[in-house]
Design a protein around this motif. Sequence first.
Motif, PDB file in Angstrom:
ATOM      1  N   LYS A 135      -3.499  10.442  -2.878  1.00 48.30           N
ATOM      2  CA  LYS A 135      -2.107  10.026  -3.023  1.00 48.30           C
ATOM      3  C   LYS A 135      -1.781   9.028  -1.925  1.00 48.30           C
ATOM      4  O   LYS A 135      -2.466   8.950  -0.911  1.00 48.30           O
ATOM      5  CB  LYS A 135      -1.161  11.227  -2.907  1.00 48.30           C
ATOM      6  N   SER A 136      -0.703   8.306  -2.123  1.00 47.46           N
ATOM      7  CA  SER A 136      -0.272   7.376  -1.088  1.00 47.46           C
ATOM      8  C   SER A 136       0.326   8.155   0.078  1.00 47.46           C
ATOM      9  O   SER A 136       0.775   9.303  -0.064  1.00 47.46           O
ATOM     10  CB  SER A 136       0.780   6.417  -1.657  1.00 47.46           C
ATOM     11  N   VAL A 137       0.349   7.525   1.240  1.00 45.69           N
ATOM     12  CA  VAL A 137       0.986   8.123   2.404  1.00 45.69           C
ATOM     13  C   VAL A 137       2.458   8.379   2.102  1.00 45.69           C
ATOM     14  O   VAL A 137       3.009   9.417   2.467  1.00 45.69           O
ATOM     15  CB  VAL A 137       0.830   7.203   3.631  1.00 45.69           C
ATOM     16  N   LEU A 181      11.803   4.765   2.876  1.00 48.47           N
ATOM     17  CA  LEU A 181      11.857   3.376   3.347  1.00 48.47           C
ATOM     18  C   LEU A 181      11.045   3.249   4.617  1.00 48.47           C
ATOM     19  O   LEU A 181      11.323   3.910   5.622  1.00 48.47           O
ATOM     20  CB  LEU A 181      13.310   2.966   3.599  1.00 48.47           C
ATOM     21  N   GLU A 182      10.028   2.395   4.590  1.00 49.14           N
ATOM     22  CA  GLU A 182       9.160   2.233   5.760  1.00 49.14           C
ATOM     23  C   GLU A 182       9.910   1.510   6.871  1.00 49.14           C
ATOM     24  O   GLU A 182      10.617   0.528   6.644  1.00 49.14           O
ATOM     25  CB  GLU A 182       7.906   1.452   5.369  1.00 49.14           C
ATOM     26  N   THR A 183       9.769   2.030   8.098  1.00 53.36           N
ATOM     27  CA  THR A 183      10.424   1.436   9.265  1.00 53.36           C
ATOM     28  C   THR A 183       9.408   1.344  10.402  1.00 53.36           C
ATOM     29  O   THR A 183       8.282   1.816  10.296  1.00 53.36           O
ATOM     30  CB  THR A 183      11.614   2.309   9.735  1.00 53.36           C
ATOM     31  N   THR A 184       9.833   0.751  11.491  1.00 51.08           N
ATOM     32  CA  THR A 184       8.930   0.636  12.643  1.00 51.08           C
ATOM     33  C   THR A 184       9.041   1.839  13.574  1.00 51.08           C
ATOM     34  O   THR A 184       8.163   2.078  14.394  1.00 51.08           O
ATOM     35  CB  THR A 184       9.237  -0.642  13.453  1.00 51.08           C
ATOM     36  N   SER A 185      10.117   2.611  13.457  1.00 47.31           N
ATOM     37  CA  SER A 185      10.305   3.733  14.394  1.00 47.31           C
ATOM     38  C   SER A 185      11.014   4.909  13.725  1.00 47.31           C
ATOM     39  O   SER A 185      12.036   5.366  14.215  1.00 47.31           O
ATOM     40  CB  SER A 185      11.098   3.272  15.622  1.00 47.31           C
ATOM     41  N   GLY A 186      10.492   5.364  12.613  1.00 47.92           N
ATOM     42  CA  GLY A 186      11.059   6.542  11.972  1.00 47.92           C
ATOM     43  C   GLY A 186      10.214   7.753  12.313  1.00 47.92           C
ATOM     44  O   GLY A 186       9.895   8.006  13.469  1.00 47.92           O
ATOM     45  N   LEU A 192      -1.084   7.762  10.201  1.00 43.41           N
ATOM     46  CA  LEU A 192      -0.227   7.966  11.364  1.00 43.41           C
ATOM     47  C   LEU A 192       0.468   6.680  11.797  1.00 43.41           C
ATOM     48  O   LEU A 192       1.355   6.706  12.643  1.00 43.41           O
ATOM     49  CB  LEU A 192      -1.051   8.538  12.517  1.00 43.41           C
ATOM     50  N   ASP A 193       0.067   5.552  11.212  1.00 43.37           N
ATOM     51  CA  ASP A 193       0.700   4.264  11.531  1.00 43.37           C
ATOM     52  C   ASP A 193       1.916   3.987  10.656  1.00 43.37           C
ATOM     53  O   ASP A 193       2.621   3.000  10.875  1.00 43.37           O
ATOM     54  CB  ASP A 193      -0.302   3.119  11.346  1.00 43.37           C
ATOM     55  N   PHE A 194       2.167   4.845   9.653  1.00 50.72           N
ATOM     56  CA  PHE A 194       3.273   4.621   8.723  1.00 50.72           C
ATOM     57  C   PHE A 194       4.461   5.502   9.088  1.00 50.72           C
ATOM     58  O   PHE A 194       4.355   6.731   9.112  1.00 50.72           O
ATOM     59  CB  PHE A 194       2.838   4.913   7.285  1.00 50.72           C
ATOM     60  N   TYR A 195       5.585   4.858   9.367  1.00 51.08           N
ATOM     61  CA  TYR A 195       6.821   5.560   9.717  1.00 51.08           C
ATOM     62  C   TYR A 195       7.872   5.277   8.649  1.00 51.08           C
ATOM     63  O   TYR A 195       7.985   4.155   8.147  1.00 51.08           O
ATOM     64  CB  TYR A 195       7.331   5.111  11.086  1.00 51.08           C
TER      65      TYR A 195
END
Length: 325
Positions: free
Chosen positions: A141-143, A218-223, A262-265
Motif C-alpha cells: 500500500k502507499s504510505v 495532505l503531505e506537508t514538510t512538518s506534520g 519516515l520521510d513523509f509527513y
Amino acid sequence: MNQICELFRGLKDNFSELTDSTHVVSLPLSSRFLLGITKIQTPVFFIECELKNYSADLNLEYISVMFNKKCSLIDDSNRKFSKVYTVITLNQSDCDFQNYFLEVVYLILQKIPKKADGVLIKKEIDKILQLFSYTSLPAAKSVQGLWAELLVIEQSESPEYLIKSWHSHANSRFDFNDGKDKLEVKSTSLAKRVHDFSLDQLKPNENSKLIIASVFALETTSGKNINDLRKMIFEKVSNIETQSLMDSIVFKVLGNEISKSLDFYFDYQLAVDELKFFDSGSIPKIENIPAEISNVKFSCDLSNIKSLSKNELKKIDSVLFRGLL
C-alpha cells in the motif's frame, strides 16, 4: 520507548574509535541484553545466549544477525569483557530509522522473561528476523494509505480492538474486519473528498455492516509521519502483544518502503478535523452490472453525502463502530 533511544544517544555522545571493543550499556530489561554502537555509529543489540540449534548468520537489507558470536565489549565503566551473544546490527545511518529500529527490537525484547531459555529467546529473535524480512518485499500500500489507517486507529476510543481487527494481509478486501462488521479507510490528497472504490468494496456480506472512513491526507514538510502516529497509538495501547501485532502489519504493508516512509509527513490536524464516516449504503454506486463483468472501479465525490455523527455511530449494534470516535 524513548528510553531506548536516549540510551543510544548516550552511546553516540561518548563514542570513541580508540578501542577495538564495542561500547555497550545494559538494558533495564535484563543484564543479558546489551545495546551497543558500531564503528559506523549504528545501533547493535547483544543478546546473551548460546543457541544449540541456530541458523547460519544472516545479512538482510537493513539488519545483520550473527549467532553464537564471541564478542569483546566495554561498558560505561570502562570494564572490558567477552561473552557469547546473538548480535543484531542495523545497517542504516538514517537517524529516524535508527530510532524506529531501536523501538521495534526493544519492544520484542520486552517479551522475553529474565530466566528464558535459549528456545524462547530464539523464538523472539525469529520474530525480529521475520519483521525485517518483509523489507525485501514490494510495498503493498502507499504510505498515504497506511498513514490514514493509523490515524483512524489513533483517533479511536478502542484502538486495541481496531488493531486486533486490522487486516492480516495488505490485500484483504476490507481494512478492518472483526468477523462481523467491516471498516474501509479511504484517503485523499485532493481538495475534494474524492475516493476510489471497487464495487466489491461496497458490498459486504448480507449480515454485516460496512462503514467507510474518509481521511484528508495532505503531505506537508512538518506534520506527523507513520512513526509519530505509532508512538501516539502506543501511548493508548499498553499491551505488548497488541503493539507487536501492529508493528508486524506495518512492516508487511510497507515492505521495502519502510525506511522511505519516515520521510513523509502529513497534516495531522487537518486529518483529525476532517475525519468523516459514511454508511456504505449512502454512497452512490454503479447499478445493474451484468454478472459477466467484474473488477468494476470508480471514483466518487463524498463532499455532499451525509456523514455519520458520533451518536449515530454509537447507536449501531457493532463493537467495531462504537469506538471509532
